[in-house]
Scaffold this active site. Structure first.
Site, PDB file in Angstrom:
ATOM      1  CG  HIS A 148     -13.557  52.870 -24.957  1.00 44.13           C
ATOM      2  ND1 HIS A 148     -14.248  52.347 -23.894  1.00 44.13           N
ATOM      3  CD2 HIS A 148     -12.882  53.947 -24.471  1.00 44.13           C
ATOM      4  CE1 HIS A 148     -14.009  53.060 -22.812  1.00 44.13           C
ATOM      5  NE2 HIS A 148     -13.194  54.043 -23.123  1.00 44.13           N
TER       6      HIS A 148
ATOM      7  CD  GLN B 237      -6.967  60.375 -16.244  1.00 45.46           C
ATOM      8  OE1 GLN B 237      -6.057  60.216 -17.032  1.00 45.46           O
ATOM      9  NE2 GLN B 237      -8.233  60.454 -16.653  1.00 45.46           N
TER      10      GLN B 237
ATOM     11  CB  VAL C 247     -21.352  55.727 -28.534  1.00 43.74           C
ATOM     12  CG1 VAL C 247     -22.203  54.489 -28.824  1.00 43.74           C
ATOM     13  CG2 VAL C 247     -20.381  55.985 -29.680  1.00 43.74           C
TER      14      VAL C 247
ATOM     15  CB  SER D 213     -19.720  56.410 -18.848  1.00 42.54           C
ATOM     16  OG  SER D 213     -18.821  56.436 -17.760  1.00 42.54           O
ATOM     17  CB  SER D 214     -15.617  52.742 -17.972  1.00 43.14           C
ATOM     18  OG  SER D 214     -15.048  52.757 -19.260  1.00 43.14           O
TER      19      SER D 214
HETATM   20  O1  PAF Z   1     -10.552  59.730 -21.498  1.00 44.92           O
HETATM   21  C1  PAF Z   1      -9.824  58.901 -20.902  1.00 44.92           C
HETATM   22  O2  PAF Z   1     -10.129  57.705 -20.860  1.00 44.92           O
HETATM   23  C2  PAF Z   1      -8.566  59.374 -20.202  1.00 44.92           C
HETATM   24  O3  PAF Z   1      -8.741  60.633 -19.651  1.00 44.92           O
HETATM   25  C3  PAF Z   1      -7.333  59.348 -21.115  1.00 44.92           C
HETATM   26  C4  PAF Z   1      -7.458  60.303 -22.271  1.00 44.92           C
HETATM   27  C5  PAF Z   1      -7.124  57.929 -21.647  1.00 44.92           C
HETATM   28  C6  PAF Z   1      -6.102  59.743 -20.312  1.00 44.92           C
HETATM   29  O4  PAF Z   1      -5.868  58.887 -19.248  1.00 44.92           O
END
Ligand code: PAF
Length: 303
Positions: free
Chosen positions: A43, A67, A182, A191-192
């Site tokens: 990020h 999602q 990265v 990744s989180s």
């Molecule tokens: O990639 C993500 O972290 C998520 O899918 C996003 C794009 C922030 C949408 O919730």
């Protein structure tokens, strides 16, 4: 750094900073980094790119419930607002948008965005409805923030392809900027969700990036290999880890995400090629990929 939690406040602040930047420097581009928080160096690289190119930078942190599937990790998705805000401030982000689920969805949404075809393979096949949730929230965020540029990591290459398709189809006035994956020094893609991995799972998860590096070598040395042959070798490498449970290994054109003609050498593909994988370690599902592009007549890995 301005922290806002409501849509009207966010709109006011973006408008104000955009006008201020325009007055001061004649530059008024708004750069947007949408995230679900628990920020890491991946990020940070998106935020740095946004800072470099845009006069005003906006970061959103929102764990988007629509999602996540019913059996997915919404409730236990990692969160650390304080640490996220510190990182954003250290990178000079101007505005952080931290809406609550009620702010984003005051009532259950009756409108969703569905992008056809590119949502079907890879993660779309194993996470039904996931990408409708992503495109719906990203469209909402684009309407709220009104960015000129939006930054997305290529670790979610399918997400990038889908959002680019949505932006083109629906004439969103925003440039999508894909940014490189990265990795940790040992190759693991950031990744989180990596925090869920036990020590042993993390060690075994290195098979993902290793198999992709090997695929690059195979394609360099044996460009005549077919997608089936490369996929089967990748499965073998990942399968050496006893804790690895492969969800998919696939090789598709990019960004259309279509299968390569059966039996045709990958090295002869007429477009960019994506090798993508998803593998479960216990309850944690990891994804990784490598994009190949034609340079000087040869298919080369995009760094
Ligand atoms: O990639 C993500 O972290 C998520 O899918 C996003 C794009 C922030 C949408 O919730």
């Amino acid at each position: 750094m301005i922290i806002v939690r409501t849509i009207p406040e966010l709109r006011t602040e973006v408008r104000r900073l955009r006008q201020e930047a325009e007055r001061q420097s004649g530059r008024a581009e708004v750069g947007f980094v949408p995230t679900m928080g628990y920020l890491h160096e991946g990020h940070a690289s998106l935020m740095r790119q946004a800072k470099e190119h845009c006069a005003v930078t906006v970061l959103s942190i929102f764990v988007n419930p629509i999602q996540f599937g019913p059996n997915e990790d919404l409730a236990r998705y990692p969160r650390d607002e304080e640490r996220d805000l510190k990182l954003a401030a250290s990178l000079g982000i101007d505005i952080v948008f931290l809406p609550s689920p009620e702010e984003m969805y005051p009532q259950p949404t009756k409108t969703t965005i569905h992008v056809r075809e590119v949502t079907e393979p890879l993660c779309g096949a194993s996470r039904p409805g996931h990408f409708d949730g992503v495109t719906t929230v990203v469209a909402k965020l684009f309407h709220i923030v009104k960015p000129d540029r939006a930054y997305f990591g290529m670790k979610d290459a399918q997400q990038v392809a889908i959002i680019q398709q949505m932006v083109a189809d629906l004439n969103f006035d925003v440039a999508i900027v894909p940014c490189p994956i990265v990795r940790e020094a040992d190759g693991l893609a950031l990744s989180s969700r990596n925090v869920y991995l036990s020590g042993e799972e993390r060690k075994q998860a290195l098979g993902l990036s290793r198999s992709l590096r090997m695929a690059e070598e195979w394609l360099e040395q044996e460009p005549g290999l077919t997608a089936e042959e490369v996929k089967s070798r990748i499965r073998q490498v990942i399968g050496e880890a006893p804790l690895a449970d492969i969800d998919y290994v696939d090789i598709l054109t990019f960004p259309a995400l279509q299968a390569l003609p059966s039996g045709e050498p990958v090295g002869q593909a007429g477009s960019d090629v994506l090798i993508a994988l998803a593998v479960r370690f216990g309850r944690t599902r990891l994804i990784d990929n490598r994009l190949f592009s034609r340079q000087g007549g040869r298919l080369c890995s995009v760094k």
